[in-house]
Write a protein that holds these residues in place. Structure first.
Motif, PDB file in Angstrom:
ATOM      1  N   GLU A 123       0.834  -1.205   0.000  1.00  0.00           N
ATOM      2  CA  GLU A 123       0.000   0.000   0.000  1.00  0.00           C
ATOM      3  C   GLU A 123       0.868   1.254   0.000  1.00  0.00           C
ATOM      4  OE1 GLU A 123      -4.030  -1.637   2.279  1.00  0.00           O
ATOM      5  OE2 GLU A 123      -2.393  -0.725   3.438  1.00  0.00           O
ATOM      6  N   ALA A 124       1.969   1.233   0.733  1.00  0.00           N
ATOM      7  CA  ALA A 124       2.863   2.390   0.766  1.00  0.00           C
ATOM      8  C   ALA A 124       3.542   2.588  -0.588  1.00  0.00           C
ATOM      9  CB  ALA A 124       3.912   2.207   1.860  1.00  0.00           C
ATOM     10  N   ILE A 125       3.931   1.511  -1.230  1.00  0.00           N
ATOM     11  CA  ILE A 125       4.560   1.610  -2.556  1.00  0.00           C
ATOM     12  C   ILE A 125       3.548   2.103  -3.580  1.00  0.00           C
ATOM     13  CG2 ILE A 125       5.597   0.257  -4.421  1.00  0.00           C
ATOM     14  CD1 ILE A 125       6.863  -1.502  -2.196  1.00  0.00           C
ATOM     15  N   VAL A 126       2.313   1.633  -3.486  1.00  0.00           N
ATOM     16  CA  VAL A 126       1.254   2.091  -4.394  1.00  0.00           C
ATOM     17  C   VAL A 126       0.996   3.583  -4.207  1.00  0.00           C
ATOM     18  CG1 VAL A 126      -1.248   1.978  -4.770  1.00  0.00           C
ATOM     19  CG2 VAL A 126       0.120  -0.120  -4.763  1.00  0.00           C
ATOM     20  N   GLU A 127       0.988   4.044  -2.969  1.00  0.00           N
ATOM     21  CA  GLU A 127       0.794   5.486  -2.718  1.00  0.00           C
ATOM     22  C   GLU A 127       1.892   6.305  -3.401  1.00  0.00           C
ATOM     23  OE1 GLU A 127       0.301   8.628   1.032  1.00  0.00           O
ATOM     24  OE2 GLU A 127       0.632   6.495   1.409  1.00  0.00           O
ATOM     25  N   THR A 143      -0.356 -10.798  -1.637  1.00  0.00           N
ATOM     26  CA  THR A 143      -1.270  -9.729  -2.034  1.00  0.00           C
ATOM     27  C   THR A 143      -0.908  -9.256  -3.434  1.00  0.00           C
ATOM     28  OG1 THR A 143      -1.531  -8.966   0.246  1.00  0.00           O
ATOM     29  CG2 THR A 143      -2.113  -7.401  -1.497  1.00  0.00           C
ATOM     30  N   LEU A 144      -1.906  -9.096  -4.290  1.00  0.00           N
ATOM     31  CA  LEU A 144      -1.668  -8.601  -5.644  1.00  0.00           C
ATOM     32  C   LEU A 144      -1.752  -7.074  -5.679  1.00  0.00           C
ATOM     33  CD1 LEU A 144      -3.707 -11.219  -7.681  1.00  0.00           C
ATOM     34  CD2 LEU A 144      -1.238 -10.828  -7.853  1.00  0.00           C
ATOM     35  N   VAL A 145      -0.724  -6.445  -6.226  1.00  0.00           N
ATOM     36  CA  VAL A 145      -0.713  -4.984  -6.339  1.00  0.00           C
ATOM     37  C   VAL A 145      -1.884  -4.511  -7.191  1.00  0.00           C
ATOM     38  CG1 VAL A 145       0.595  -3.014  -7.224  1.00  0.00           C
ATOM     39  CG2 VAL A 145       1.774  -4.829  -5.975  1.00  0.00           C
ATOM     40  N   ALA A 146      -2.250  -5.297  -8.211  1.00  0.00           N
ATOM     41  CA  ALA A 146      -3.345  -4.893  -9.101  1.00  0.00           C
ATOM     42  C   ALA A 146      -4.659  -4.729  -8.354  1.00  0.00           C
ATOM     43  CB  ALA A 146      -3.510  -5.904 -10.227  1.00  0.00           C
ATOM     44  N   GLY A 147      -4.805  -5.401  -7.223  1.00  0.00           N
ATOM     45  CA  GLY A 147      -6.002  -5.209  -6.409  1.00  0.00           C
ATOM     46  C   GLY A 147      -6.019  -3.874  -5.696  1.00  0.00           C
ATOM     47  N   LEU A 148      -4.835  -3.270  -5.534  1.00  0.00           N
ATOM     48  CA  LEU A 148      -4.695  -1.976  -4.866  1.00  0.00           C
ATOM     49  C   LEU A 148      -4.563  -0.826  -5.855  1.00  0.00           C
ATOM     50  CD1 LEU A 148      -1.956  -3.108  -2.287  1.00  0.00           C
ATOM     51  CD2 LEU A 148      -4.438  -3.053  -1.928  1.00  0.00           C
ATOM     52  N   TYR A 149      -4.051  -1.117  -7.036  1.00  0.00           N
ATOM     53  CA  TYR A 149      -3.695  -0.077  -8.011  1.00  0.00           C
ATOM     54  C   TYR A 149      -3.996  -0.583  -9.420  1.00  0.00           C
ATOM     55  CZ  TYR A 149      -0.542   3.540 -10.056  1.00  0.00           C
ATOM     56  OH  TYR A 149       0.009   4.603 -10.754  1.00  0.00           O
ATOM     57  N   PRO A 150      -5.268  -0.897  -9.698  1.00  0.00           N
ATOM     58  CA  PRO A 150      -5.605  -1.514 -10.987  1.00  0.00           C
ATOM     59  C   PRO A 150      -5.332  -0.625 -12.178  1.00  0.00           C
ATOM     60  CG  PRO A 150      -7.595  -0.882  -9.795  1.00  0.00           C
ATOM     61  CD  PRO A 150      -6.459  -0.727  -8.842  1.00  0.00           C
TER      62      PRO A 150
END
Length: 357
Positions: free
Chosen positions: A162-166, A189-196
């Motif tokens: 989540e921090a990397i996605v932010e 956890t898939l990043v695409a679920g956080l940052y599609p």
């Protein structure tokens, strides 16, 4: 420095324990073998496959990842998709940000087009932080995130991602989530679920299903994002048609097969760890490893000599120099989704190593 053996030379060594490539060497599901034989009997090798891959396979890949609303493009191995991402988007990227240790090729692909590349040192823990990436990132970058990390086996938790996605959102950067080894990981956890809207997910059949020589993978993303690649695909004649048949068969029996593979992998990782602990030489860097391998610290300058010595016992492992210019001379990587007899041979050979000063 000891010269690394060529894969072609290694193929000429019957009985070799292949523990230097992170691929599965267990007897495949009969459904996969039959799919390959059927495709051969029907001479499908004389045909081109659909440019984006069989629709059934694409649906199964997206379902396996659980990424509703995404689409998949079937590629010539996951590396084929990575190459296309890094070259097709190069003119739109300000920088590629990756890690050391890591997998070097995406940086090289992007660098060939003149895109600057920065690496964040993650040895020995095996994970970068958003703060670490922030020190080198620029607006419009591409973050290449290997998770679990090849070659150390560390996995990012949700809060770390989540921090990397932010950071990616703040800098309008894209993320390639290379989760090639996710089938071996717990709690992934898939990043695409956080940052599609900004994530390309790469998928491989070499690792969990063992189709390495057939060269089949995929890139998965939201349709509008994926279209930036597929409007001019790198292989408009389609990926290996026989491999696609095998992959479809594998995905239809994935759950019982994966249970078997993961059990074998855990057992062999324990054998490797026990062998290093009891020998008094070397130590596993990340435990548990969330990949189908473990990295073993052996000491500065010793990695290639250790690999050469193990090869004398018909055990092929890899030095970290392939994946880390900074720290690779001090660790080796041992693949573990292999027959137990190979892991046991590793243990016997490791016990015979001389400890260099």
């Amino acid at each position: 420095m000891t010269a690394a053996p060529s894969f072609e030379d290694l193929l000429g060594r019957p009985g070799l324990a292949w523990m230097g490539q992170n691929t599965t060497h267990l007897e495949p599901p009969p459904e996969v073998t039959e799919a390959l034989l059927r495709s051969t009997r029907e001479r499908e090798f004389q045909l081109y496959a659909p440019a984006l891959g069989f629709s059934r396979l694409r649906e199964l890949i997206v379902r396996d990842l659980g990424l509703a609303g995404a689409d998949a493009w079937v590629t010539d191995g996951a590396v084929g998709g990575l190459h296309h991402i890094c070259t097709a988007l190069a003119t739109d990227l300000s920088r590629v940000v990756t890690t050391d240790p890591g997998w070097p090729w995406p940086g090289r692909f992007a660098g060939f087009s003149g895109t600057p590349v920065s690496t964040v040192d993650v040895y020995p823990a095996g994970k970068a932080t958003a703060a670490g990436f922030a020190e080198v990132i620029e607006p419009g970058s591409l973050i290449y995130l290997i998770d679990p990390l090849n070659p150390l086996g560390a996995r990012y938790d949700r809060a770390e991602l989540e921090a990397i996605v932010e950071l990616a959102r703040d800098t309008r950067s894209l993320i390639v989530h290379d989760c090639t080894y996710r089938h071996f990981a717990d709690g992934h956890t898939l990043v695409a679920g956080l940052y599609p809207e900004g994530t390309f997910t790469t998928y491989s059949f070499s690792k969990w299903l063992g189709l390495a020589g057939l060269r089949l993978g995929a890139v998965v993303a939201r349709p509008d994002l994926l279209a930036r690649l597929t409007k001019v695909p790198s292989n408009p004649l389609g990926a290996n048609i026989q491999a696609q048949r095998a992959a479809i068969a594998g995905l239809t029996v994935k759950e019982p097969w994966l249970e078997r593979v993961r059990a074998a992998n855990r057992r062999n990782q324990e054998i490797v760890r026990h062998a290093t602990e009891t020998s008094g030489f070397g130590s596993v860097l990340v435990w548990p490893s969330h990949g189908n391998f473990v990295a073993v610290e052996v000491g500065p300058g010793l990695a290639e000599a250790v690999c050469a010595a193990m090869l004398e016992h018909d055990v092929f492992i890899r030095p970290g120099t392939y994946q880390s210019p900074r720290s690779g001379d001090r660790f080796v990587k041992v693949s573990t989704s292999v027959p137990v007899e190979w892991a046991e041979r590793f243990a016997v050979a490791w016990a015979k190593l001389e400890v260099w000063p």
